[in-house]
Write a protein that holds these residues in place. Structure first.
Motif, mmCIF file in Angstrom:
data_model
loop_
_atom_site.group_PDB
_atom_site.id
_atom_site.type_symbol
_atom_site.label_atom_id
_atom_site.label_comp_id
_atom_site.label_asym_id
_atom_site.label_seq_id
_atom_site.Cartn_x
_atom_site.Cartn_y
_atom_site.Cartn_z
ATOM 1 N N PRO A 1 -53.905 -17.383 54.751
ATOM 2 C CA PRO A 1 -54.004 -17.453 56.217
ATOM 3 C C PRO A 1 -52.626 -17.684 56.854
ATOM 4 C CG PRO A 1 -54.955 -19.418 55.181
ATOM 5 C CD PRO A 1 -54.676 -18.451 54.073
ATOM 6 N N GLY A 2 -52.336 -16.933 57.912
ATOM 7 C CA GLY A 2 -51.069 -17.085 58.636
ATOM 8 C C GLY A 2 -49.906 -16.338 58.023
ATOM 9 N N VAL A 3 -50.140 -15.686 56.865
ATOM 10 C CA VAL A 3 -49.048 -14.988 56.188
ATOM 11 C C VAL A 3 -49.083 -13.489 56.514
ATOM 12 C CG1 VAL A 3 -48.237 -14.209 53.909
ATOM 13 C CG2 VAL A 3 -48.777 -16.630 54.306
ATOM 14 N N SER A 4 -47.925 -12.949 56.900
ATOM 15 C CA SER A 4 -47.787 -11.496 57.099
ATOM 16 C C SER A 4 -46.498 -11.050 56.430
ATOM 17 C CB SER A 4 -47.701 -11.141 58.586
ATOM 18 O OG SER A 4 -48.774 -11.674 59.289
ATOM 19 N N PHE A 5 -46.346 -9.734 56.306
ATOM 20 C CA PHE A 5 -45.128 -9.166 55.726
ATOM 21 C C PHE A 5 -44.467 -8.234 56.726
ATOM 22 C CE2 PHE A 5 -47.293 -10.884 52.153
ATOM 23 C CZ PHE A 5 -46.275 -11.300 51.309
ATOM 24 N N MET A 6 -43.162 -8.028 56.546
ATOM 25 C CA MET A 6 -42.419 -7.140 57.442
ATOM 26 C C MET A 6 -43.104 -5.775 57.465
ATOM 27 S SD MET A 6 -38.429 -6.037 57.170
ATOM 28 C CE MET A 6 -37.616 -5.084 58.444
ATOM 29 N N PRO A 7 -43.441 -5.270 58.659
ATOM 30 C CA PRO A 7 -44.129 -3.983 58.719
ATOM 31 C C PRO A 7 -43.210 -2.829 58.324
ATOM 32 C CG PRO A 7 -43.584 -4.752 60.926
ATOM 33 C CD PRO A 7 -43.175 -5.838 59.988
ATOM 34 N N GLU A 8 -43.823 -1.709 57.956
ATOM 35 C CA GLU A 8 -43.049 -0.487 57.705
ATOM 36 C C GLU A 8 -43.420 0.498 58.813
ATOM 37 O OE1 GLU A 8 -43.731 1.704 53.972
ATOM 38 O OE2 GLU A 8 -41.554 2.011 53.932
ATOM 39 N N ALA A 9 -42.425 0.835 59.618
ATOM 40 C CA ALA A 9 -42.681 1.703 60.770
ATOM 41 C C ALA A 9 -43.017 3.113 60.302
ATOM 42 C CB ALA A 9 -41.471 1.718 61.696
ATOM 43 N N ALA A 10 -43.812 3.820 61.113
ATOM 44 C CA ALA A 10 -44.337 5.142 60.734
ATOM 45 C C ALA A 10 -43.241 6.195 60.612
ATOM 46 C CB ALA A 10 -45.372 5.590 61.765
ATOM 47 N N TRP A 11 -42.060 5.939 61.205
ATOM 48 C CA TRP A 11 -41.021 6.984 61.257
ATOM 49 C C TRP A 11 -40.226 7.145 59.975
ATOM 50 C CZ3 TRP A 11 -40.655 3.085 65.312
ATOM 51 C CH2 TRP A 11 -39.859 1.993 64.974
ATOM 52 N N GLY A 12 -40.473 6.331 58.955
ATOM 53 C CA GLY A 12 -39.663 6.511 57.750
ATOM 54 C C GLY A 12 -40.090 5.608 56.620
ATOM 55 N N GLN A 13 -39.262 5.602 55.592
ATOM 56 C CA GLN A 13 -39.515 4.749 54.438
ATOM 57 C C GLN A 13 -38.404 3.706 54.347
ATOM 58 O OE1 GLN A 13 -39.045 5.739 50.130
ATOM 59 N NE2 GLN A 13 -41.271 5.885 50.177
ATOM 60 N N ALA A 14 -38.801 2.444 54.234
ATOM 61 C CA ALA A 14 -37.828 1.367 54.073
ATOM 62 C C ALA A 14 -37.416 1.285 52.608
ATOM 63 C CB ALA A 14 -38.447 0.047 54.522
ATOM 64 N N ASN A 15 -36.207 0.778 52.352
ATOM 65 C CA ASN A 15 -35.830 0.573 50.945
ATOM 66 C C ASN A 15 -36.291 -0.801 50.459
ATOM 67 O OD1 ASN A 15 -33.978 -1.381 51.747
ATOM 68 N ND2 ASN A 15 -32.167 -0.091 51.471
ATOM 69 N N ARG A 16 -36.836 -1.618 51.376
ATOM 70 C CA ARG A 16 -37.306 -2.975 51.054
ATOM 71 C C ARG A 16 -36.215 -3.766 50.341
ATOM 72 N NH1 ARG A 16 -41.283 -3.785 54.621
ATOM 73 N NH2 ARG A 16 -43.122 -2.497 54.263
ATOM 74 N N TRP A 17 -34.978 -3.666 50.886
ATOM 75 C CA TRP A 17 -33.851 -4.415 50.307
ATOM 76 C C TRP A 17 -34.252 -5.867 50.056
ATOM 77 C CZ3 TRP A 17 -30.317 -7.749 53.417
ATOM 78 C CH2 TRP A 17 -29.347 -8.342 52.606
ATOM 79 N N LEU A 18 -34.811 -6.500 51.083
ATOM 80 C CA LEU A 18 -35.418 -7.815 50.891
ATOM 81 C C LEU A 18 -36.874 -7.746 51.324
ATOM 82 C CD1 LEU A 18 -32.701 -10.312 52.262
ATOM 83 C CD2 LEU A 18 -32.990 -9.449 49.926
ATOM 84 N N THR A 19 -37.725 -8.518 50.628
ATOM 85 C CA THR A 19 -39.104 -8.706 51.070
ATOM 86 C C THR A 19 -39.124 -9.918 51.995
ATOM 87 O OG1 THR A 19 -40.181 -7.749 49.135
ATOM 88 C CG2 THR A 19 -41.425 -9.410 50.356
ATOM 89 N N ILE A 20 -39.638 -9.718 53.211
ATOM 90 C CA ILE A 20 -39.711 -10.823 54.163
ATOM 91 C C ILE A 20 -41.169 -11.111 54.464
ATOM 92 C CG2 ILE A 20 -38.714 -11.758 56.282
ATOM 93 C CD1 ILE A 20 -36.648 -10.061 54.865
ATOM 94 N N MET A 21 -41.550 -12.389 54.330
ATOM 95 C CA MET A 21 -42.876 -12.793 54.791
ATOM 96 C C MET A 21 -42.705 -13.649 56.031
ATOM 97 S SD MET A 21 -43.914 -15.606 51.862
ATOM 98 C CE MET A 21 -45.405 -16.158 52.643
ATOM 99 N N THR A 22 -43.674 -13.579 56.930
ATOM 100 C CA THR A 22 -43.671 -14.492 58.067
ATOM 101 C C THR A 22 -44.841 -15.455 57.901
ATOM 102 O OG1 THR A 22 -44.961 -12.952 59.386
ATOM 103 C CG2 THR A 22 -42.569 -12.882 59.666
ATOM 104 N N ILE A 23 -44.603 -16.697 58.304
ATOM 105 C CA ILE A 23 -45.618 -17.732 58.160
ATOM 106 C C ILE A 23 -45.875 -18.321 59.542
ATOM 107 C CG2 ILE A 23 -46.203 -19.905 57.022
ATOM 108 C CD1 ILE A 23 -43.890 -19.100 54.980
ATOM 109 N N ASP A 24 -47.088 -18.107 60.032
ATOM 110 C CA ASP A 24 -47.467 -18.617 61.350
ATOM 111 C C ASP A 24 -48.007 -20.038 61.174
ATOM 112 O OD1 ASP A 24 -48.592 -19.281 63.727
ATOM 113 O OD2 ASP A 24 -49.728 -17.409 63.973
#
Ligand SMILES: *Cc1c(COP(=O)(O)O)cnc(C)c1O
Length: 376
Positions: free
Chosen positions: A274-297
């Motif tokens: 609960p309260g955990v999300s991850f950095m979204p990937e926008a529809a316009w491309g592919q991310a290299n996911r250099w870092l994985t970022i989670m957000t904690i609400d």
């Protein structure tokens, strides 16, 4: 026995670097130029689809030279993303110019094109357009370049792309860093590929790269004696480090796949909390996911970002808060920011998890276990 430290984004050698370095020693090209520098530049152009490239001592140096080439100087204004690392902004200030910060949009966490377009329209009416825009492709994800480029073109403002973190990412199938007047990349030790330290400036404009090449080598005029008509710098990449870069660049597709795999594993292991999300990937491309970022609400999770970070540190695991926005930095407090709430929110809640391409399944499980324990 204590667990080995898990780093945020450590260098990941392929095993082939030393053969390249041996060639440098065998040929005695121990210099800030040489065949590996030339080859690295050509291979880099092919990898990202750029017309021309210049290998440099850092990404910061690349940005400095791009801005110098545009003639940025004292009193000029340069628009730049607020959610970034200070290296995106420092070269603006080296030149005596003033940064003006722009907030992020939530789809990619990068520069909000609507804020930029409205600002440029306002400034065009007042006849006070900024001298350049520096857009950052943060954490390996492209900004929304279509509308950003359109706004810049409409008002004749050059766009420079800080793609230091985004090598291997795409925007509509092409590499971010190749859309604007110039793009910069970094091979610092923590980036997706590394030469220990180094950078690349790319552009389709041969004259831009030729001028930057001259500035990077003490601005020597073409004369048999030493003659100079402008101030130069010593910014070239060593032939030894370019040799390392060639071996690293050849492994880029595997590095992107490994970083994207890390992201998918973290999301699978922690996405239900609960309260955990991850950095979204926008529809316009592919991310290299250099870092994985989670957000904690903290409204929905039993603990906040800092509690989780400290719990990981106690288990010898390195994690870091999301970049502190530039408009909150003491050194940049005198400069204006348009918006800022999105970047501030990401700074408050965002945590960068260990994301190296050499992480093992065991490492990922160890990190996830600490996070899950802290948030359960
Ligand atoms: C790493 C980085 C830079 C600077 O690159 P160096 O090679 O370390 O000088 C610039 N911008 C961003 C966003 C970075 O992450």
């Amino acid at each position: 026995m204590e667990n080995a430290r898990i780093y945020l984004s450590p260098p990941h050698m392929t095993g082939r670097e030393q053969a390249y370095i041996q060639d440098v020693f065998d040929s005695n090209w121990i210099a800030p130029l040489g065949p590996h520098v030339d080859a690295f530049e050509q291979e880099f152009c092919a990898a990202v689809g750029a017309g021309h490239a210049l290998a440099l001592s850092s990404g910061t140096a690349a940005l400095h030279l791009a801005l110098l080439h545009l003639g940025i100087g004292p009193g000029d204004e340069v628009v730049v993303s607020t959610l970034t690392f200070a290296a995106s902004v420092n070269p603006i200030v080296y030149l005596g110019a003033r940064p003006l910060f722009i907030d992020s949009e939530p789809a990619s966490w990068n520069m909000d094109p609507a804020l930029l377009a409205a600002f440029l329209a306002r400034r065009a009416r007042a006849n006070r357009l900024p001298k350049a825009v520096v857009v950052v492709h943060l954490y390996g994800q492209s900004a929304d370049l279509g509308p950003i480029l359109a706004a810049c073109r409409q008002h004749g403002v050059p766009l420079i792309e800080d793609a230091a973190e985004a090598l291997g990412a795409t925007y509509q199938g092409r590499a971010p860093g190749t859309f604007g007047r110039a793009g910069i990349f970094s091979f610092n030790g923590n980036k997706i590929i590394t030469t220990s330290g180094g950078g690349m400036l790319v552009a389709d404009d041969a004259a831009l790269i030729a001028h930057a090449r001259k500035l990077a080598t003490q601005a020597r005029d073409p004369a048999p004696h030493y003659q100079h008509s402008e101030i130069g710098y010593n910014y070239r990449l060593s032939n030894i480090l370019a040799a390392v870069g060639r071996a690293q660049l050849a492994a880029l597709p595997e590095r992107v796949a490994a970083r994207r795999h890390n992201f998918a594993r973290y999301q699978a292991l922690l996405g239900d909390l609960p309260g955990v999300s991850f950095m979204p990937e926008a529809a316009w491309g592919q991310a290299n996911r250099w870092l994985t970022i989670m957000t904690i609400d903290p409204q929905h999770a039993p603990a906040g970002r800092e509690t989780v970070r400290l719990a990981l540190e106690a288990e010898n695991i390195e994690a870091r808060p999301v970049w502190k926005p530039m408009h909150l930095q003491p050194v940049f407090r005198d400069y204006e920011c348009l918006g800022g709430a999105v970047a501030e929110h990401l700074f408050d809640q965002g945590l960068c998890l260990p994301s190296g391409s050499s992480l093992t399944a065991g490492d990922l499980a160890r990190v996830a276990q600490v996070v899950r324990h802290t948030l359960s």
